[in-house]
Design a protein around this motif. Structure first.
Motif, PDB file in Angstrom:
ATOM      1  N   SER A  11      -6.565 -10.696   6.888  1.00 46.56           N
ATOM      2  CA  SER A  11      -6.038  -9.336   6.752  1.00 46.56           C
ATOM      3  C   SER A  11      -4.990  -9.042   7.825  1.00 46.56           C
ATOM      4  O   SER A  11      -3.955  -8.418   7.550  1.00 46.56           O
TER       5      SER A  11
ATOM      6  N   HIS B  29       4.602   4.915   6.772  1.00 43.30           N
ATOM      7  CA  HIS B  29       4.000   3.660   6.301  1.00 43.30           C
ATOM      8  C   HIS B  29       3.668   2.731   7.469  1.00 43.30           C
ATOM      9  O   HIS B  29       2.582   2.136   7.522  1.00 43.30           O
TER      10      HIS B  29
ATOM     11  N   ASN C 132       0.589   3.847   9.324  1.00 43.96           N
ATOM     12  CA  ASN C 132      -0.609   3.520   8.541  1.00 43.96           C
ATOM     13  C   ASN C 132      -0.985   2.045   8.708  1.00 43.96           C
ATOM     14  O   ASN C 132      -2.163   1.692   8.831  1.00 43.96           O
ATOM     15  N   VAL C 133       0.029   1.188   8.693  1.00 41.21           N
ATOM     16  CA  VAL C 133      -0.222  -0.253   8.876  1.00 41.21           C
ATOM     17  C   VAL C 133      -0.819  -0.516  10.256  1.00 41.21           C
ATOM     18  O   VAL C 133      -1.759  -1.310  10.408  1.00 41.21           O
TER      19      VAL C 133
ATOM     20  N   ASP D 197      -4.410   0.322  10.249  1.00 34.26           N
ATOM     21  CA  ASP D 197      -5.170  -0.726   9.559  1.00 34.26           C
ATOM     22  C   ASP D 197      -5.385  -1.933  10.475  1.00 34.26           C
ATOM     23  O   ASP D 197      -6.455  -2.558  10.468  1.00 34.26           O
TER      24      ASP D 197
ATOM     25  N   HIS E 183      -2.740  -6.983  -0.392  1.00 32.55           N
ATOM     26  CA  HIS E 183      -3.247  -5.874   0.425  1.00 32.55           C
ATOM     27  C   HIS E 183      -2.450  -4.597   0.173  1.00 32.55           C
ATOM     28  O   HIS E 183      -3.021  -3.499   0.135  1.00 32.55           O
ATOM     29  N   ALA E 184      -1.132  -4.752   0.008  1.00 35.17           N
ATOM     30  CA  ALA E 184      -0.309  -3.577  -0.274  1.00 35.17           C
ATOM     31  C   ALA E 184      -0.693  -2.961  -1.614  1.00 35.17           C
ATOM     32  O   ALA E 184      -0.767  -1.726  -1.750  1.00 35.17           O
TER      33      ALA E 184
ATOM     34  N   ARG F 155      -3.841  -1.063  -1.248  1.00 30.36           N
ATOM     35  CA  ARG F 155      -3.580   0.169  -0.500  1.00 30.36           C
ATOM     36  C   ARG F 155      -2.964   1.242  -1.397  1.00 30.36           C
ATOM     37  O   ARG F 155      -3.382   2.404  -1.386  1.00 30.36           O
TER      38      ARG F 155
ATOM     39  N   SER G 117      -5.500   2.620  -3.860  1.00 32.75           N
ATOM     40  CA  SER G 117      -6.480   3.479  -3.201  1.00 32.75           C
ATOM     41  C   SER G 117      -5.894   4.862  -2.922  1.00 32.75           C
ATOM     42  O   SER G 117      -6.545   5.894  -3.176  1.00 32.75           O
ATOM     43  N   ILE G 118      -4.650   4.903  -2.426  1.00 31.24           N
ATOM     44  CA  ILE G 118      -4.015   6.188  -2.130  1.00 31.24           C
ATOM     45  C   ILE G 118      -3.799   6.991  -3.413  1.00 31.24           C
ATOM     46  O   ILE G 118      -4.079   8.194  -3.475  1.00 31.24           O
TER      47      ILE G 118
ATOM     48  N   GLN H  65       1.295  11.293   2.393  1.00 26.02           N
ATOM     49  CA  GLN H  65       0.814  10.065   1.754  1.00 26.02           C
ATOM     50  C   GLN H  65       1.852   9.524   0.783  1.00 26.02           C
ATOM     51  O   GLN H  65       2.077   8.319   0.683  1.00 26.02           O
TER      52      GLN H  65
END
Length: 677
Positions: free
Chosen positions: A251, A324, A327-328, A331, A591-592, A595, A598-599, A654
């Motif tokens: 990850s 963005h 947010n990364v 994570d 992963h993107a 993400r 999910s958002i 978001q």
């Protein structure tokens, strides 16, 4: 040869202990097999030798279980084959060839060496039983077939059990110790790689050298994590912790490259806030990498996470890209926290960790077919020589090369050449020592077990000293196994004392391994370009199906780990390392995608019209990039999804972060496509 002589005359302490344990295990196996009046007890020796390749107790136990299961399966198949086709020898040989090819192909579908060994034993046990019966078919009854099978299975199982017992009782070496060292190593390698990605002065070669090291260590952890579960009540917990650690390393690799590529290729997008974020992240990672204190590292990550959260609350972002990137960074701190806890759990039980599954092996049927065909061809050539000559010594052309064909199938061709040449040198040395030392002394002895063990102990000890070291392992393996087969230690050694048979058997082993060498050269398998293309197509398929999984990020990491290892191995000879970069991009895109989904689900539920279309266009864009192409379909799909989100009128922060992600992914795919060209 200087390396060989150094390991023989100036061995390390660990190598001496390893060799002593091996001699004890083989002496025990031979003694028990002879006490049970088994007619070929040297197969118990061969079985014990193979279990010595990794001395850690967990690995020995796992290999012993794999060997026993494979032996039983192979024995049952051998009995079934003989009961049905004993009257049709050519059909029996054909069916046996198919069985060998099938097991060899299946062995290419697993990564752990012990599981590969299980398929090798299933193949070779059946082969030994069938061939030894067919040597004299007119004198064998149904009861005789069963007795031969029972004896061969007993010999191999005895060798497995003796090696396991000795490994557990004498100077035990725990896999947990090496797993902890590997875990510490991969964490340091990962952190150093993260720092290198953020370093604007870092070189392309340095970054790829570090990612190669990370993935190589991760491969070792993945292989050893299954064996540690056999080491006491804490074993299963350590296995889960190792799996969790591997998950979080992947990850982090998926996330950190976003920062590095942005700095190197799109510096015009870096605002003052982003530059400050990059510098602070690099400081935190460097301080963690320099420390061995778990509490300090955990507190550093925790403090940085609080800092990022406060920054988001107290500041407004100039561009979607900034949102963005923050947010990364959040994570990354979350993954670092779990990574550190997973390392701690390797030493102390931590029941609160998720039950992370192990990494999956990438299974390419085409590669399996090639491996199976090579093994089948080795056997068929040996069978033709045996049928044409009628010599029982020619059986060795079919048996040992089949074992080596399965066990060596994963080694790259350049390394394989060296390995087989060293095996052949070991075979020559075994032949010389057998004729001029072992059989010469044993022929003058009274046939006592004690003298037999004393005569054999010296050569085995020296051979095991070589097996103990990775660089000389082929020499030791090429010596010990042929030495066992040529000496044929048993109560009746009349055949071994017949010099013409011994010479014929030695020549047969040498010829068989030489045939294997040329078959590996002639049938190298699919081209690297084809294999790379198939891996990328499999990744494209996963990107299309990732939303159908309960735990999509974990599911995707499991499937990508082995693919990354393979792609990095394929790409290590190139200068641009474009395939490695695209492989890391594929890891990141999964992963993107998770993400974004999910958002979107949190914002508007599952009713978005263009989300599924965006996912498919992202997968297609990745596949196009792997072919050096790009188009505007993904950008158009991203615009449609963004407009749909805006029309819903929900959380603008978001939505801005998602827009920033779309911009970043599009830039990445365009750059990857240009590099592949």
């Amino acid at each position: 040869m200087g390396v060989v002589l150094r390991h023989l005359f100036f061995p390390k302490k660990q190598a001496v202990i390893f060799a002593i344990k091996g001699v004890i295990a083989m002496a025990m196996a031979l003694t028990i097999a002879m006490a049970l009046n088994l007619d070929r007890p040297y197969w118990a020796l061969v079985s014990a030798i193979f279990l010595q390749l990794r001395p850690e107790s967990g690995l020995v136990i796992e290999k012993a279980l794999c060997q026993i299961i494979g032996t039983i399966v192979g024995g049952l198949f051998g009995i079934l084959l003989l009961s049905q086709l004993m009257s049709y020898p050519y059909l029996a040989l054909g069916a046996l060839a198919i069985w060998l090819g099938l097991n060899s192909a299946l062995s290419a579908m697993v990564r752990q060496a012990n599981f590969v060994y299980a398929f090798a034993m299933a193949a070779v046990t059946a082969e030994i039983i069938v061939l030894l019966v067919m040597v004299s078919p007119t004198t064998v009854s149904s009861q005789g077939v069963f007795d031969v099978a029972q004896a061969r299975m007993s010999e191999i199982i005895i060798g497995s059990l003796c090696a396991g017992i000795v490994s557990h009782l004498f100077w035990p070496v725990k896999i947990k110790n090496s797993l902890q060292i590997q875990a510490r190593s991969v964490i340091n390698q990962t952190l150093n790689y993260l720092v290198a990605e953020l370093d604007t002065k870092g070189t392309h070669e340095k970054r790829h050298t570090q990612i190669d090291g990370v993935m190589a260590t991760l491969g070792l952890i993945n292989e050893d994590s299954s064996a540690v579960r056999y080491e006491g009540p804490k074993g299963p917990g350590r296995s889960r912790a190792a799996n969790q650690l591997a998950q979080k390393v992947l990850s982090l690799l998926a996330l950190i490259q976003i920062f590095g590529r942005l700095q190197r290729n799109h510096s015009e997008l870096i605002t003052a806030d982003l530059a400050q974020l990059f510098n602070r992240l690099k400081q935190v990672l460097a301080s963690i990498a320099a420390s061995d204190n778990y509490a300090f590292c955990a507190e550093e990550v925790k403090a940085f996470r609080r800092e990022l959260t406060e920054w988001r609350v107290n500041n407004t972002f100039e561009a979607p890209f900034e949102s963005h990137m923050f947010n990364v960074a959040l994570d990354i701190t979350g993954d670092l926290t779990i990574l550190l806890r997973a390392y701690k759990a390797l030493q102390e039980r931590d029941k609160t960790l998720l039950n992370a599954p192990s990494m999956l092996t990438y299974r390419d049927p085409l590669a399996g077919i090639i491996v199976g065909f090579r093994t089948l061809l080795v056997f068929v050539i040996g069978a033709c020589i045996w049928i044409s000559t009628g010599s029982s010594a020619a059986l060795m052309i079919m048996i040992l090369p089949v074992i080596f064909s399965i066990m060596l199938a994963r080694i790259p061709l350049a390394i394989l050449r060296v390995v087989i040449k060293r095996l052949l040198i070991g075979v020559v040395a075994a032949s010389v020592v057998t004729i001029f030392y072992a059989l010469n002394l044993l022929a003058q002895s009274g046939g006592q077990l004690e003298i037999l063990l004393l005569v054999l102990a010296g050569p085995y000890f020296l051979g095991l000293l070589l097996i103990a070291e990775r660089e000389t392992l082929p020499y030791g393996l090429g010596f010990c196994i042929p030495f066992s087969i040529l000496v044929r230690p048993s109560t009746d050694m009349s055949l071994a004392f017949t010099i013409d048979y011994t010479l014929s058997a030695a020549m047969a082993i040498f010829v068989g391994v030489s045939i294997l060498f040329w078959i590996f050269h002639l049938f190298t398998g699919p081209s690297i370009q084809l294999l790379v293309s198939r891996v990328f197509k499999a990744t494209h398929k996963d990107l299309m199906n990732i939303d159908n999984q309960k735990m999509p990020a974990i599911w995707y990491n499991r499937r990508m780990a082995d693919r990354l290892l393979r792609l990095i191995n394929y790409d290590q000879g190139s200068h641009s390392r474009a395939i490695t970069d695209l492989a890391l991009t594929g890891l990141n895109l999964g992963h993107a995608l998770v993400r974004v989904q999910s958002i979107c689900e949190n914002l508007v539920g599952k009713k978005l019209k263009y989300l599924k279309k965006w996912q498919y266009k992202l997968a297609d864009a990745f596949l196009l990039a792997s072919q050096g192409k790009c188009n505007d379909d993904f950008k158009q799909a991203s615009d449609l999804l963004y407009q749909e989100l805006v029309s819903e009128g929900r959380d603008s922060a978001q939505i801005d972060a998602i827009q920033g992600m779309f911009i970043r992914i599009n830039l990445t795919l365009e750059r990857s496509a240009s590099k592949i060209k």
